[in-house]
Design an enzyme around this catalytic site. Structure first.
Site, PDB file in Angstrom:
ATOM      1  N   ASP A 146       2.017   7.127   3.089  1.00 16.58           N
ATOM      2  CA  ASP A 146       0.628   6.705   2.851  1.00 16.58           C
ATOM      3  C   ASP A 146      -0.029   6.206   4.130  1.00 16.58           C
ATOM      4  O   ASP A 146      -1.241   5.978   4.149  1.00 16.58           O
ATOM      5  CB  ASP A 146       0.572   5.612   1.762  1.00 16.58           C
ATOM      6  N   ASP A 201      -5.018  -9.242  -3.155  1.00 18.93           N
ATOM      7  CA  ASP A 201      -6.368  -9.803  -3.208  1.00 18.93           C
ATOM      8  C   ASP A 201      -7.454  -8.950  -2.558  1.00 18.93           C
ATOM      9  O   ASP A 201      -8.626  -9.339  -2.539  1.00 18.93           O
ATOM     10  CB  ASP A 201      -6.365 -11.199  -2.566  1.00 18.93           C
ATOM     11  N   ARG A 240     -13.340   0.319  10.236  1.00 19.21           N
ATOM     12  CA  ARG A 240     -12.612   1.393  10.901  1.00 19.21           C
ATOM     13  C   ARG A 240     -13.456   2.665  10.856  1.00 19.21           C
ATOM     14  O   ARG A 240     -14.255   2.851   9.936  1.00 19.21           O
ATOM     15  CB  ARG A 240     -11.299   1.676  10.175  1.00 19.21           C
ATOM     16  N   ARG A 298      -7.376  -2.364  -0.296  1.00 19.51           N
ATOM     17  CA  ARG A 298      -8.299  -3.307   0.355  1.00 19.51           C
ATOM     18  C   ARG A 298      -9.162  -2.592   1.387  1.00 19.51           C
ATOM     19  O   ARG A 298      -9.768  -3.230   2.243  1.00 19.51           O
ATOM     20  CB  ARG A 298      -7.523  -4.430   1.009  1.00 19.51           C
TER      21      ARG A 298
HETATM   22  P1  AMP Z   1       0.272  -1.004   3.844  1.00 18.53           P
HETATM   23  O1  AMP Z   1       1.744  -1.227   3.864  1.00 18.53           O
HETATM   24  O2  AMP Z   1      -0.538  -2.095   4.507  1.00 18.53           O
HETATM   25  O3  AMP Z   1      -0.113   0.339   4.352  1.00 18.53           O
HETATM   26  O4  AMP Z   1      -0.194  -1.097   2.317  1.00 18.53           O
HETATM   27  C1  AMP Z   1       0.450  -0.443   1.269  1.00 18.53           C
HETATM   28  C2  AMP Z   1      -0.399  -0.527   0.021  1.00 18.53           C
HETATM   29  O5  AMP Z   1      -0.667  -1.883  -0.331  1.00 18.53           O
HETATM   30  C3  AMP Z   1      -1.755   0.147   0.125  1.00 18.53           C
HETATM   31  O6  AMP Z   1      -2.070   0.695  -1.120  1.00 18.53           O
HETATM   32  C4  AMP Z   1      -2.663  -1.002   0.459  1.00 18.53           C
HETATM   33  O7  AMP Z   1      -4.000  -0.757   0.098  1.00 18.53           O
HETATM   34  C5  AMP Z   1      -2.061  -2.107  -0.400  1.00 18.53           C
HETATM   35  N1  AMP Z   1      -2.378  -3.442   0.119  1.00 18.53           N
HETATM   36  C6  AMP Z   1      -1.883  -4.034   1.223  1.00 18.53           C
HETATM   37  N2  AMP Z   1      -2.403  -5.264   1.377  1.00 18.53           N
HETATM   38  C7  AMP Z   1      -3.261  -5.466   0.346  1.00 18.53           C
HETATM   39  C8  AMP Z   1      -4.105  -6.533  -0.057  1.00 18.53           C
HETATM   40  N3  AMP Z   1      -4.183  -7.671   0.626  1.00 18.53           N
HETATM   41  N4  AMP Z   1      -4.852  -6.352  -1.175  1.00 18.53           N
HETATM   42  C9  AMP Z   1      -4.785  -5.222  -1.878  1.00 18.53           C
HETATM   43  N5  AMP Z   1      -4.009  -4.186  -1.557  1.00 18.53           N
HETATM   44  C10 AMP Z   1      -3.250  -4.288  -0.451  1.00 18.53           C
HETATM   45 MG    MG Z   2      -1.476   1.593   4.436  1.00 19.70          MG
END
Ligand code: AMP
Ligand code: MG
Length: 535
Positions: free
Chosen positions: A287, A152, A210, A120
């Site tokens: 990540d 989403d 960002r 996203r």
């Molecule tokens: P995070 O734990 O927020 O760092 O996210 C882990 C993974 O999930 C990353 O690849 C993000 O891009 C993906 N991700 C988190 N929230 C969303 C969202 N609402 N839509 C699409 N991808 C998401």
């Molecule tokens: Mg992340």
């Protein structure tokens, strides 16, 4: 861009962001995905996928950071224009932008998770300012990408406010971090199950822009190593060194060695700053680890109120507490060792990588000692300070004392007549105060003796302490109050809080309420003491 723009999408008028010079090296120098669609898929042989933001219904600028706008060279007139909100909501593109989503993988909660990627986040482009500094602009919450999996591509207002405010607050605290230019509401609802308990609800959506010299993460390298794509891994490493570590010289092997060592050093410094200010990231997956040692991806982060090394704000991690406050230094090293494994094939032997991982420990230890000395006001660190400061932290934990208030109050000690009374504002529980008062009394006497041994004027010590011990931090409940107001249509508290956080070490008379300890109502309230990854 060689395809028709989607409905509702514009090219910004040429007078907008006129001062920005784009130089999109990531997409120019690294291979991209030939497929031009956000359909979810595994992306191989490429570091990025072209993708446009998805326009939103009604972009409205809620807040912006004047410092970041100045850094980029964006004048006030641009910010005041409705075109600004359109560009930074993803409804309109500057002619120099080449939007893409990056491909990366990661270890999540200790396990390899395969391909993740910008699900996203969409980078708009890399700008170079008048000082020749490179700043990448990235929208978070701007719609589907090939990495969105089943989600989403959107972000809710509450998490966007939290990221916007906290990344700027961290910068002003002197903590290495990505920055935030803007916070725009979308006028579109986003469906979220905040506590993963089957109670999904619509919430207002938002997009944050960002800003960082680089958004490359450990996971960008890990995904290539996991696919045994050594050629592309080498290209990405050498690209990262050339673009993000241009000061590193030498032959290829020496450059790569020095680079990984510097990644370890920077990560160590970042973590010791987190420990200094009481920041808990909450999701230290690989990540979410920046290759530049910047704090990145503000999700279920939190701030320490009562000092507790075992605390984590992240309800998703409440069982294991892998990412608890006191565990962050070890986790960062574990993450670095995952990066080292990904890089192993690029080195003639593992020794340089192992040496760099040890260097992490040395740099962390050194900076932690220097930082602790400054926090307690000592001229320099002495071996015996370990015991004295360790005892203080034990009391802070046992007595549930507020970390931030403690250090600011400690600076006011009367070294001739130390008294617990000066720490009045630190306590959350009178019973625990009572239980620990004798220990605290004894400690204060020892501390006063230690401080007197430095034989320097009080004002020198106080200045040293107040320069590293903030008076104002982004307490969880303060962010939540600003979020609650924004949900009612009142954005003033977001802007006020940002303004307070611009000068976290200053007294700021009249704003003391922002320095108060967590009120009782916030102790167990969602958003104040516990957060989920749902954002
Ligand atoms: P995070 O734990 O927020 O760092 O996210 C882990 C993974 O999930 C990353 O690849 C993000 O891009 C993906 N991700 C988190 N929230 C969303 C969202 N609402 N839509 C699409 N991808 C998401
Ligand atoms: Mg992340």
């Amino acid at each position: 861009m060689n395809h028709p723009l989607p409905a509702g999408f514009d090219i910004a008028p040429p007078e907008m962001l006129r001062a920005l010079r784009f130089d999109n090296r990531f997409v120019r120098e690294l291979p991209g995905d030939p497929v031009d669609s956000p359909r979810p898929r595994q992306v191989r042989d490429a570091c990025w996928s072209p993708v446009l933001p998805t326009p939103v219904r009604e972009p409205r600028l809620i807040a912006h950071s004047a410092e970041v706008a100045a850094l980029l060279g964006i004048p006030d007139a641009d910010i005041a224009s409705p075109e600004f909100a359109k560009i930074f909501a993803g409804n309109s593109l500057h002619a120099g932008m080449q939007p893409y989503a990056a491909c990366y993988g990661g270890h999540q909660f200790g396990n390899w998770a395969g391909q993740l990627g910008d699900g996203r986040a969409i980078t708009l482009g890399e700008t170079v300012n008048a000082k020749d500094e490179r700043w990448e602009l990235q929208l978070k919450g701007a719609g589907l990408t090939p990495y969105s999996r089943t989600a989403d591509g959107r972000a809710v207002l509450r998490s966007s406010i939290r990221e916007f405010l906290c990344s700027e607050a961290m910068h002003h605290l002197g903590v290495p971090t990505t920055r935030a230019l803007s916070l725009v509401s979308t006028g579109e609802p986003v469906l979220r199950d905040m506590f993963y308990d089957g109670n999904a609800a619509h919430e207002p959506g938002a997009v944050v822009c960002r800003v960082s010299p680089s958004f490359i993460r450990f996971g960008n390298f890990e995904i290539l190593a996991s696919r045994e794509d050594k050629a592309l891994l080498e290209r990405l490493v050498d690209f990262t060194i050339a673009r993000d570590y241009p000061h590193i010289a030498g032959d290829t092997t020496e450059r790569r060695r020095r680079w990984f060592e510097e990644v370890c050093e920077r990560t160590a410094l970042m973590i010791s700053h987190w420990m200094r200010v009481g920041f808990v990231h909450g999701v230290m997956n690989t990540d979410n680890m920046s290759i530049l040692g910047l704090t990145i991806d503000y999700g279920p982060y939190g701030w320490i109120d009562n000092f507790d090394p075992d605390w984590t704000p992240n309800t998703t991690d409440s069982g294991q507490r892998r990412y608890r406050f006191g565990h962050q230094p070890q986790i960062a090293q574990w993450n670095l060792s995952r990066l080292a494994s990904a890089l192993l094939d690029l080195f003639p032997s593992p020794e340089p990588l192992e040496a760099a991982l040890e260097r992490y420990v040395d740099v962390y230890t050194e900076s932690q000692e220097a930082m602790t000395a400054a926090k307690f006001g000592f001229k320099s660190w002495r071996a015996e300070d370990d015991e004295l400061t360790g005892e203080a932290l034990r009391i802070l934990r046992d007595a549930e004392m507020d970390m931030t208030i403690f250090y600011r109050a400690l600076a006011k000690i009367d070294v001739k007549r130390p008294s617990v009374d000066m720490l009045d504002q630190c306590f959350y529980r009178e019973d625990l105060r009572g239980k620990n008062e004798t220990a605290l009394d004894h400690w204060l006497v020892r501390y006063a003796t230690r401080v007197r041994a430095d034989a320097e004027p009080a004002e020198v010590r106080v200045a040293r302490m107040n320069a590293v011990n903030p008076k104002y931090v982004m307490r969880n409940y303060l962010a939540q109050e600003a979020i609650d107001a924004a949900h009612e249509g009142n954005n003033a508290p977001v802007i006020d809080l940002l303004d307070v956080m611009r000068h976290p070490y200053d007294e700021q008379p009249g704003r003391e309420r922002y320095a108060k300890k967590r009120p009782d109502w916030a102790r167990q309230k969602a958003g104040c003491s516990m957060l989920s990854c749902s954002s």
